[in-house]
Scaffold this motif. Structure first.
Motif, PDB file in Angstrom:
ATOM      1  N   GLY A 181       0.795  -1.218   0.000  1.00  0.00           N
ATOM      2  CA  GLY A 181       0.000   0.000   0.000  1.00  0.00           C
ATOM      3  C   GLY A 181       0.823   1.261   0.000  1.00  0.00           C
ATOM      4  O   GLY A 181       0.401   2.284   0.553  1.00  0.00           O
ATOM      5  N   GLY A 183      -7.563   6.079   0.205  1.00  0.00           N
ATOM      6  CA  GLY A 183      -8.025   4.864   0.870  1.00  0.00           C
ATOM      7  C   GLY A 183      -7.438   3.579   0.339  1.00  0.00           C
ATOM      8  O   GLY A 183      -7.547   2.536   0.992  1.00  0.00           O
ATOM      9  N   VAL A 184      -6.801   3.614  -0.830  1.00  0.00           N
ATOM     10  CA  VAL A 184      -6.287   2.381  -1.411  1.00  0.00           C
ATOM     11  C   VAL A 184      -5.119   1.838  -0.605  1.00  0.00           C
ATOM     12  O   VAL A 184      -4.953   0.615  -0.480  1.00  0.00           O
ATOM     13  CB  VAL A 184      -5.879   2.592  -2.892  1.00  0.00           C
ATOM     14  N   ARG A 204      -6.396  -0.257   2.303  1.00  0.00           N
ATOM     15  CA  ARG A 204      -6.989  -1.524   1.852  1.00  0.00           C
ATOM     16  C   ARG A 204      -5.910  -2.542   1.526  1.00  0.00           C
ATOM     17  O   ARG A 204      -6.035  -3.725   1.885  1.00  0.00           O
ATOM     18  CB  ARG A 204      -7.882  -1.282   0.633  1.00  0.00           C
ATOM     19  N   ASP A 261      -3.928  -3.633   4.763  1.00  0.00           N
ATOM     20  CA  ASP A 261      -4.672  -4.542   5.646  1.00  0.00           C
ATOM     21  C   ASP A 261      -4.527  -6.000   5.240  1.00  0.00           C
ATOM     22  O   ASP A 261      -4.825  -6.884   6.046  1.00  0.00           O
ATOM     23  CB  ASP A 261      -6.153  -4.156   5.672  1.00  0.00           C
ATOM     24  N   THR A 262      -4.101  -6.259   4.013  1.00  0.00           N
ATOM     25  CA  THR A 262      -3.893  -7.647   3.584  1.00  0.00           C
ATOM     26  C   THR A 262      -2.499  -8.144   3.921  1.00  0.00           C
ATOM     27  O   THR A 262      -2.220  -9.328   3.790  1.00  0.00           O
ATOM     28  CB  THR A 262      -4.103  -7.782   2.068  1.00  0.00           C
TER      29      THR A 262
END
Length: 249
Positions: free
Chosen positions: A135, A234-235, A238, A241-242
Motif C-alpha cells: 500500500g 483509501g487504497v 486496503r 490490511d492484507t
C-alpha cells in the motif's frame, strides 16, 4: 534494540541497526539512524562509515504494524519523513558509507543501500521493493541506482527481488561473501577507504555527490507525494490490511 555506533578500526565508524524481529523500523528508528550516520560523518576522526544490521535481515522497510495502529495519518507522515531523513543522511554523510547487507533488504532498505557509496553483501542477501504489495510507493529513485531502468521498472511493478549475485553482475554490489564473513569484508573495504587522506576523502564525497545526474532527495520526495495520494484515497489502507494475511488459513 535500536541504533548503536562503535569504532571497530581506526578511522571507521560502525553504525548497527537492531529492531527485532526483521528490522522493520518504527518512525523513531529512522530518525535515530539518520542521527547516528550524521554524527559519525561529522566526527573528524572518522573517514568511512559502515552501515550494518543485527538479526535476520538488513532492513524490512517501514513498520507496517505501527501504521495500522494509527487511525489517522500521523504515523505515515512520520515514517515518510523519517525515511527521507535516513536516506538523505546516508547520501550526504561527509565520508563514504559502506552498506553491509545480509538477508532481506526491502523497501526502506533499498533507500539506504541505494544512497550508500559501496555495498558488500552476504550470499543470502535479496533486494527488492514490495511497495505495491504494502500500500505504498517510493524508493524507485534508489533502486534505479542499483539496476538498469527496465529492470527497475519490472522489479517495481512485480514486487520481485534480486539476489546479491545478480546485483554484483550489474556492478552495484562490490563483493558477495558467505554471511559469517560479511562484517569482516565490509570492514576490510572501509579500512582501505579510511587509509586515504581524510580531507581529500571528504572533498571526494562532496565532488561525487555534486556530479550526480539525479537529485535523489528531491526525486524521492516527489515519489512520496503519490504515497500520500494513495493514503488519502483509501487504497493504501486496503492493501496494507492484507499484509501478513496472504498465507493465513
Amino acid at each position: 534494540m535500536g541504533v548503536c555506533t562503535s569504532r571497530p578500526a581506526p578511522g571507521v565508524a560502525l553504525v548497527t541497526v537492531d529492531f527485532p524481529p526483521v528490522n522493520a523500523l518504527p518512525v523513531e528508528g529512522w530518525y535515530a539512524l539518520a542521527d547516528a550516520v550524521r554524527a559519525a560523518g561529522r566526527d573528524p576522526e572518522v573517514r568511512c562509515v559502515v552501515l550494518a544490521a543485527e538479526g535476520r535481515g538488513f532492513n524490512a522497510g517501514v513498520d507496517i504494524k505501527e501504521l495500522r495502529r494509527d487511525p489517522g495519518h500521523t504515523a505515515l507522515i512520520g515514517a515518510n519523513s523519517g525515511c527521507a531523513e535516513a536516506f538523505a543522511a546516508v547520501y550526504a554523510c561527509e565520508v563514504p558509507v559502506v552498506a553491509a547487507v545480509a538477508g532481506h533488504c526491502l523497501g526502506g532498505g533499498i533507500g539506504l543501500v541505494g544512497n550508500a557509496d559501496a555495498i558488500v553483501a552476504a550470499d543470502d542477501a535479496v533486494f527488492g521493493l514490495p511497495e505495491l504489495d504494502r500500500g505504498a510507493l517510493g524508493a524507485a529513485t534508489h533502486l534505479a541506482r542499483l539496476v538498469p531502468q527496465h529492470l527497475m521498472r519490472t522489479l517495481y511493478y512485480t514486487s520481485r527481488t534480486v539476489t546479491a549475485a545478480e546485483l554484483r553482475a550489474h556492478g552495484s554490489v562490490w563483493e558477495v561473501v558467505p554471511r559469517p564473513a560479511l562484517l569482516g569484508a565490509a570492514l576490510g573495504l572501509a579500512g582501505e577507504i579510511a587509509a586515504k587522506e581524510g580531507t581529500l576523502l571528504r572533498l571526494a564525497k562532496a565532488a561525487l555527490n555534486g556530479i550526480d545526474p539525479v537529485d535523489v532527495r528531491r526525486s524521492y520526495r516527489f515519489e512520496q507525494g503519490f504515497t500520500f495520494e494513495a493514503a488519502l484515497g483509501g487504497v493504501a489502507a486496503r492493501v496494507r490490511d492484507t499484509f501478513g494475511k496472504e498465507n493465513s488459513p
